[in-house]
Design a protein around this motif. Structure first.
Motif: not given
Length: 252
Positions: A149, A153, A208-209, A211, A213, A216-217, A219
């Motif tokens: 992760e 990022g 894109p995150a 929340d 932030r 990225t995250e 999907e």
């Protein structure tokens, strides 16, 4: 963020297992049984070179290994075959193999092979460890997923080589196959065989995150291929599992 051509936020990891090693070799005996020091055998070197040829035309933006000799050497053979610019090999220690415990008393390789044959099948059991007194599978999963992760990022890349280990690769494939779920990943580990110097291809769609932030995250993860061995694409004659062959076959 750099993405694979034709996509808006997709990145690819070529996840490899190191080539063949001899866990009963002189390096291990001299180190008092410490498997971290084991190098590739001549057979393992040839397997890694075959993987390098298969990936020679693939532009690699980054290259990662766990830092022990067998993954470092495997990655170096792959990078040596690159047709274009070669990235600097980086070490991510969180991707080192699951820390094993004691094999117990065994009188032969065959006995050890029989004992290990179904060991990864137990990974989904609560508190299961890698042999008696070894690392808890769930803890190894968390550290390896955290490393991936973090790498996903990082900006500025779209294709990455990761040279790691059978146990770690199984954990990561289980995680990817269950929607990047740490809770469900361990139940899938038993299905993912990893032969020496194999190549797995996993794509990650990054967004894109949610929340707000920065960054990225994930999907979703897409497994494009699993356990590809360029030195024997159709696995002819490879009738043992990886664990069985490690303990049952003398190295060349």
């Amino acid at each position: 963020m750099t993405a694979l051509p034709g996509t808006t936020g997709r990145r690819r990891i070529y996840l490899m297992r190191h080539g063949h090693v001899d866990y009963f070799g002189p390096e291990i005996r001299a180190a008092g049984g410490d498997t971290k020091v084991v190098p590739l055998t001549p057979l393992g070197q040839e397997q890694a070179k075959a993987a390098g040829q298969a990936l020679s035309h693939v532009p690699l933006d980054r290259a990662i290994c766990s830092g022990v000799p067998r993954t470092w050497q495997t990655a170096e053979y792959v990078l040596a075959a690159q047709e274009g610019k070669t990235p600097t090999l980086e070490v991510v220690e969180e991707l080192v193999e699951i820390h094993g415990g004691s094999f117990g008393q065994a009188n032969s390789r065959a006995e050890l092979a029989a004992r290990m044959a179904y060991h990864f099948d137990m990974a989904g059991s609560a508190g299961a460890t890698m042999l008696d007194g070894g690392e808890v599978f769930a803890e190894a999963l968390r550290r390896s997923v955290s490393a991936i992760e973090r790498l996903l990022g990082d900006p500025g890349w779209h294709t990455m080589l990761v040279a790691a280990h059978e146990g770690i690769n199984r954990l990561l494939l289980g995680w990817a196959a269950t929607g990047c779920s740490v809770e469900r990943a361990l139940g899938a580990v038993r299905a993912f065989e990893q032969d020496p110097a194999c190549i797995n291809v996993i794509d990650f769609d990054m967004v894109p995150a949610a929340d707000g932030r920065m960054g990225t995250e994930i999907e979703r993860a897409l497994i494009k291929s699993v356990n590809v061995t360029p030195y024997n694409y159709v696995k002819h004659g490879m009738n043992m599992t990886s664990l069985e062959s490690i303990f049952a076959i003398e190295p060349r």
